[in-house]
Scaffold this motif. Structure first.
Motif, PDB file in Angstrom:
ATOM      1  N   ALA A 252      -4.718  -5.910  -6.759  1.00 58.93           N
ATOM      2  CA  ALA A 252      -4.912  -7.214  -7.400  1.00 58.93           C
ATOM      3  C   ALA A 252      -6.355  -7.691  -7.227  1.00 58.93           C
ATOM      4  CB  ALA A 252      -3.925  -8.233  -6.829  1.00 58.93           C
ATOM      5  N   GLU A 253      -6.925  -7.417  -6.060  1.00 54.80           N
ATOM      6  CA  GLU A 253      -8.331  -7.781  -5.836  1.00 54.80           C
ATOM      7  C   GLU A 253      -9.251  -7.047  -6.811  1.00 54.80           C
ATOM      8  OE1 GLU A 253      -8.395  -8.847  -1.070  1.00 54.80           O
ATOM      9  OE2 GLU A 253      -8.711  -6.770  -1.690  1.00 54.80           O
ATOM     10  N   ASP A 254      -8.841  -5.857  -7.216  1.00 52.46           N
ATOM     11  CA  ASP A 254      -9.625  -5.062  -8.165  1.00 52.46           C
ATOM     12  C   ASP A 254      -9.327  -5.430  -9.613  1.00 52.46           C
ATOM     13  OD1 ASP A 254     -10.859  -3.705  -6.093  1.00 52.46           O
ATOM     14  OD2 ASP A 254      -9.470  -2.004  -6.151  1.00 52.46           O
ATOM     15  N   GLY A 255      -8.508  -6.457  -9.812  1.00 54.31           N
ATOM     16  CA  GLY A 255      -8.223  -6.928 -11.154  1.00 54.31           C
ATOM     17  C   GLY A 255      -7.055  -6.251 -11.846  1.00 54.31           C
ATOM     18  N   VAL A 256      -6.301  -5.447 -11.117  1.00 57.89           N
ATOM     19  CA  VAL A 256      -5.143  -4.763 -11.688  1.00 57.89           C
ATOM     20  C   VAL A 256      -3.988  -5.752 -11.831  1.00 57.89           C
ATOM     21  CG1 VAL A 256      -3.452  -2.917 -11.318  1.00 57.89           C
ATOM     22  CG2 VAL A 256      -5.846  -2.560 -10.669  1.00 57.89           C
ATOM     23  N   ASP A 257      -3.311  -5.720 -12.968  1.00 58.46           N
ATOM     24  CA  ASP A 257      -2.114  -6.537 -13.170  1.00 58.46           C
ATOM     25  C   ASP A 257      -0.969  -5.867 -12.408  1.00 58.46           C
ATOM     26  OD1 ASP A 257       0.092  -7.960 -13.968  1.00 58.46           O
ATOM     27  OD2 ASP A 257      -0.238  -7.696 -16.112  1.00 58.46           O
ATOM     28  N   CYS A 258      -0.486  -6.519 -11.381  1.00 61.70           N
ATOM     29  CA  CYS A 258       0.514  -5.937 -10.481  1.00 61.70           C
ATOM     30  C   CYS A 258       1.902  -6.539 -10.643  1.00 61.70           C
ATOM     31  CB  CYS A 258       0.055  -6.117  -9.028  1.00 61.70           C
ATOM     32  SG  CYS A 258      -1.489  -5.301  -8.627  1.00 61.70           S
ATOM     33  N   TYR A 259       2.114  -7.314 -11.689  1.00 64.80           N
ATOM     34  CA  TYR A 259       3.382  -8.031 -11.836  1.00 64.80           C
ATOM     35  C   TYR A 259       4.594  -7.106 -11.686  1.00 64.80           C
ATOM     36  CZ  TYR A 259       7.289 -10.561 -13.804  1.00 64.80           C
ATOM     37  OH  TYR A 259       8.524 -11.125 -13.973  1.00 64.80           O
ATOM     38  N   ASP A 260       4.624  -6.029 -12.449  1.00 63.55           N
ATOM     39  CA  ASP A 260       5.775  -5.116 -12.386  1.00 63.55           C
ATOM     40  C   ASP A 260       5.933  -4.518 -10.997  1.00 63.55           C
ATOM     41  OD1 ASP A 260       6.382  -5.583 -15.051  1.00 63.55           O
ATOM     42  OD2 ASP A 260       5.282  -3.824 -15.760  1.00 63.55           O
ATOM     43  N   ASP A 261       4.815  -4.159 -10.373  1.00 59.34           N
ATOM     44  CA  ASP A 261       4.875  -3.575  -9.029  1.00 59.34           C
ATOM     45  C   ASP A 261       5.347  -4.591  -7.996  1.00 59.34           C
ATOM     46  OD1 ASP A 261       3.926  -1.022  -9.845  1.00 59.34           O
ATOM     47  OD2 ASP A 261       1.876  -1.795  -9.836  1.00 59.34           O
TER      48      ASP A 261
ATOM     49  N   ASN B 261       0.274 -15.976 -10.580  1.00 60.24           N
ATOM     50  CA  ASN B 261      -0.145 -16.244  -9.197  1.00 60.24           C
ATOM     51  C   ASN B 261      -0.031 -14.992  -8.332  1.00 60.24           C
ATOM     52  OD1 ASN B 261      -0.502 -19.206  -9.435  1.00 60.24           O
ATOM     53  ND2 ASN B 261       1.684 -19.133  -9.914  1.00 60.24           N
ATOM     54  N   GLN B 262      -0.352 -13.856  -8.878  1.00 63.01           N
ATOM     55  CA  GLN B 262      -0.117 -12.600  -8.177  1.00 63.01           C
ATOM     56  C   GLN B 262      -0.772 -12.541  -6.801  1.00 63.01           C
ATOM     57  OE1 GLN B 262      -0.813  -9.149 -10.663  1.00 63.01           O
ATOM     58  NE2 GLN B 262       0.223 -10.118 -12.396  1.00 63.01           N
ATOM     59  N   MET B 263      -2.044 -12.902  -6.731  1.00 65.05           N
ATOM     60  CA  MET B 263      -2.743 -12.792  -5.454  1.00 65.05           C
ATOM     61  C   MET B 263      -2.143 -13.732  -4.411  1.00 65.05           C
ATOM     62  SD  MET B 263      -4.835 -11.192  -3.639  1.00 65.05           S
ATOM     63  CE  MET B 263      -5.961 -10.297  -4.651  1.00 65.05           C
ATOM     64  N   SER B 264      -1.863 -14.970  -4.773  1.00 67.35           N
ATOM     65  CA  SER B 264      -1.314 -15.897  -3.777  1.00 67.35           C
ATOM     66  C   SER B 264       0.094 -15.472  -3.355  1.00 67.35           C
ATOM     67  CB  SER B 264      -1.336 -17.342  -4.270  1.00 67.35           C
ATOM     68  OG  SER B 264      -0.369 -17.570  -5.244  1.00 67.35           O
ATOM     69  N   VAL B 265       0.884 -14.972  -4.302  1.00 68.90           N
ATOM     70  CA  VAL B 265       2.226 -14.480  -3.950  1.00 68.90           C
ATOM     71  C   VAL B 265       2.111 -13.310  -2.979  1.00 68.90           C
ATOM     72  CG1 VAL B 265       4.289 -13.319  -4.830  1.00 68.90           C
ATOM     73  CG2 VAL B 265       3.387 -15.324  -6.018  1.00 68.90           C
ATOM     74  N   LEU B 266       1.223 -12.372  -3.274  1.00 69.61           N
ATOM     75  CA  LEU B 266       1.053 -11.207  -2.401  1.00 69.61           C
ATOM     76  C   LEU B 266       0.558 -11.607  -1.016  1.00 69.61           C
ATOM     77  CD1 LEU B 266      -0.480  -8.697  -4.945  1.00 69.61           C
ATOM     78  CD2 LEU B 266       1.719  -8.442  -3.769  1.00 69.61           C
ATOM     79  N   GLU B 267      -0.406 -12.504  -0.965  1.00 69.41           N
ATOM     80  CA  GLU B 267      -0.930 -12.936   0.341  1.00 69.41           C
ATOM     81  C   GLU B 267       0.138 -13.673   1.139  1.00 69.41           C
ATOM     82  OE1 GLU B 267      -4.359 -15.141  -0.935  1.00 69.41           O
ATOM     83  OE2 GLU B 267      -5.669 -13.366  -0.829  1.00 69.41           O
ATOM     84  N   ASP B 268       0.882 -14.560   0.482  1.00 70.83           N
ATOM     85  CA  ASP B 268       1.973 -15.267   1.171  1.00 70.83           C
ATOM     86  C   ASP B 268       3.054 -14.297   1.627  1.00 70.83           C
ATOM     87  OD1 ASP B 268       0.621 -17.632   0.657  1.00 70.83           O
ATOM     88  OD2 ASP B 268       2.003 -18.301  -0.920  1.00 70.83           O
TER      89      ASP B 268
END
Length: 132
Positions: free
Chosen positions: A35-44, A100-107
């Motif tokens: 996600a930090e690299d800009g990849v859309d990670c929603y499905d993952d 909100n991928q990054m915040s969800v992943l960090e949380d």
């Protein structure tokens, strides 16, 4: 959070299941890098959350059955912790992950690290003497 020997309870089946949970944490950490690299990670993200939910339900059932079989007297409190964990994972699944991928992943990674370390080292270690 790579597996460390201090997490070992000395109950092989449970230790292997805990290792699988640690591997799922590592998957979440890898998604943060993506996600930090800009990849859309929603499905993952939804896939990992689904796996996490399914795997913990199975693991918790195994652990609770083992505690019941050995007459562990704090089983109800332990079950409540398990139920709260599954509910929290379900909460993550119901969030607006896509935007909100990054915040969800960090949380998520913070929650998992805090919960797993405390649960394995403190809560789970309490039933070891009864089960062994």
């Amino acid at each position: 959070m790579l597996w460390q020997e201090k997490f070992s309870l000395g109950i092989p089946v449970i230790d292997e299941q805990h290792k699988q949970l640690v591997d799922l944490v590592e998957e979440v950490k890898a998604l943060i890098h993506d996600a930090e690299d800009g990849v859309d990670c929603y499905d993952d993200i939804t896939y990992v959350l689904g796996n996490l939910k399914d795997y913990t339900i199975t693991h918790f059932a195994d652990e609770e059955a083992m505690m019941e079989a050995h007459g562990y007297n704090k089983i109800n409190a332990h079950k409540m912790e398990h139920a709260a964990f599954v509910a929290k994972v379900q909460d993550f699944l119901s969030k607006d992950i896509d935007f909100n991928q990054m915040s969800v992943l960090e949380d998520l990674v913070t929650f998992l690290l805090d919960w797993l370390i405390d649960h394995i080292l403190v809560t789970d270690s309490q039933y070891v003497g009864v089960v062994k």
